[in-house]
Design a protein around this motif. Structure first.
Motif, short mmCIF file in Angstrom:
data_model
loop_
_atom_site.label_atom_id
_atom_site.label_comp_id
_atom_site.label_asym_id
_atom_site.label_seq_id
_atom_site.Cartn_x
_atom_site.Cartn_y
_atom_site.Cartn_z
N PHE A 208 60.79 111.13 51.12
CA PHE A 208 60.62 112.56 51.33
C PHE A 208 59.86 113.15 50.15
CE2 PHE A 208 62.54 116.95 50.99
CZ PHE A 208 61.82 117.48 52.06
N LEU A 209 58.65 113.64 50.40
CA LEU A 209 57.77 114.17 49.36
C LEU A 209 57.53 113.13 48.26
CD1 LEU A 209 59.07 117.86 49.08
CD2 LEU A 209 56.97 117.06 50.19
N GLY A 210 57.35 111.90 48.67
CA GLY A 210 56.96 110.85 47.75
C GLY A 210 58.08 110.14 47.03
N LYS A 211 59.34 110.43 47.37
CA LYS A 211 60.46 109.74 46.72
C LYS A 211 61.61 109.60 47.71
CE LYS A 211 63.26 109.80 42.48
NZ LYS A 211 62.80 108.49 42.02
N GLU A 212 62.32 108.48 47.62
CA GLU A 212 63.41 108.21 48.54
C GLU A 212 64.52 109.24 48.39
OE1 GLU A 212 66.11 104.60 48.30
OE2 GLU A 212 64.74 104.02 49.91
N ALA A 213 65.02 109.71 49.53
CA ALA A 213 66.10 110.69 49.54
C ALA A 213 67.11 110.30 50.61
CB ALA A 213 65.55 112.09 49.82
N LEU A 214 68.30 110.88 50.53
CA LEU A 214 69.37 110.60 51.48
C LEU A 214 69.52 111.77 52.45
CD1 LEU A 214 72.11 109.10 49.13
CD2 LEU A 214 70.61 107.87 50.71
N PHE A 215 69.68 111.44 53.72
CA PHE A 215 69.91 112.42 54.76
C PHE A 215 71.22 112.07 55.48
CE2 PHE A 215 65.42 112.52 53.98
CZ PHE A 215 65.05 113.85 54.16
N PRO A 216 71.90 113.06 56.03
CA PRO A 216 73.14 112.76 56.77
C PRO A 216 72.82 111.98 58.03
CG PRO A 216 72.50 115.05 57.11
CD PRO A 216 71.57 114.50 56.05
#
Length: 295
Positions: A208-216
């Motif tokens: 997300f926007l160039g970096k790994e992120a966590l989503f539910p």
């Protein structure tokens, strides 16, 4: 990594002051007070501003001066969206104009007779969409964490007129899932966020926007398993009394195992990235969204 607790910032006294201003003078004097509140958060609530600084400088590539200006604008904008909701709910007056893009997509979803899921994020004024959707010939169910402090909720219940939508609270006993399934069977719409999670819930990773992120994981699995049509919706504030509403063409995300959920996540992240880049002042996720975020 600092996580979101499911509770909102603010106090009952603060809400009372703003509601008093709304009642005696409308939105303008309440908006004016937000400029003072904005400085307060900048100087005394670093937990809120630190994630914004990271977003603007590290993920969107802004310099420090531009980031500081946008942080203050973000906090003021956030306050305005809250006041807009309170004003609408408590007075039943709607002074807002709106540009609607893709509204026919939601009408088509209702006309299909199978209900549907409207997915959004903590970007813009999500709850206001419940009022903007009231002319759809179905019931709107907004799914949210029961995260407001009891004192604030009790006060808002006193000043708010009858809402034009239902609220389904996410509960530990998972009873909200049965409520959502029942709503779909009645050809109702379910509105939920897919950009926040609380500790202990299952998550799914995505760039997300160039970096790994966590989503539910929940919203994506739910839509896939129920085979319900999904539309991604945002309501962004363009001026004091004007909003821009967008809704994508409904899609059913079927697939074995995690395939359907992953396809939905891909589309959701692409839409969310586009809106964050267009309206960075209205990203209201005040926690460390990316893993291993730098201070």
């Amino acid at each position: 990594m600092a996580q979101w607790s499911g509770k909102s910032q603010g106090s009952a006294l603060g809400y009372k002051i703003f509601i008093f201003l709304l009642r005696i003078g409308g939105l303008k004097p309440a908006y004016a007070l937000l400029y003072i509140v904005g400085w307060y958060y900048i100087f005394f609530v670093p937990a809120a501003t630190r994630p914004l600084k990271y977003l603007y400088q590290e993920r969107l590539g802004m310099d420090s001066h531009a980031a500081r200006k946008l942080i203050r604008k973000n906090i003021i904008r956030f306050g305005q969206t809250i006041l807009d909701k309170i004003y609408l709910f408590s007075t039943r007056k709607n002074p807002f104009t709106i540009t609607r893009e893709g509204e026919r997509n939601l009408n088509d979803m209702v006309d299909a007779g199978k209900g549907g899921i409207i997915v959004s994020a903590h970007l813009g004024n999500y709850e206001l969409a419940g009022q903007l959707l009231e002319r759809l010939e179905t019931v709107i169910n907004i799914v949210m964490y029961d995260g407001e402090d009891t004192q604030i909720k009790q006060y808002l219940d006193k000043v708010a007129d009858k809402k034009t939508f239902n609220i389904i609270f996410i509960k530990d006993d998972m009873s909200h899932i049965y409520e959502m399934s029942a709503a779909l069977s009645r050809n109702e719409l379910i509105c939920l966020h897919a950009d926040r999670y609380v500790p202990g819930t299952r998550t799914i990773k995505h760039d997300f926007l160039g970096k790994e992120a966590l989503f539910p994981l929940g919203p994506f699995i739910l839509a896939s398993k129920l085979r319900a049509p999904v539309s991604i919706v945002f309501t962004l504030k363009l001026a004091d009394l004007h909003y821009h509403f967008t809704a994508t063409v409904p899609q059913v995300y079927e697939g074995r195992g995690m395939l359907g959920a992953e396809r939905m996540l891909e589309d959701y992240v692409a839409a969310l990235e586009e809106k964050v880049q267009q309206y960075p002042d209205q990203w209201f996720n005040y926690f460390d969204f990316w893993e291993e975020q730098k201070a």
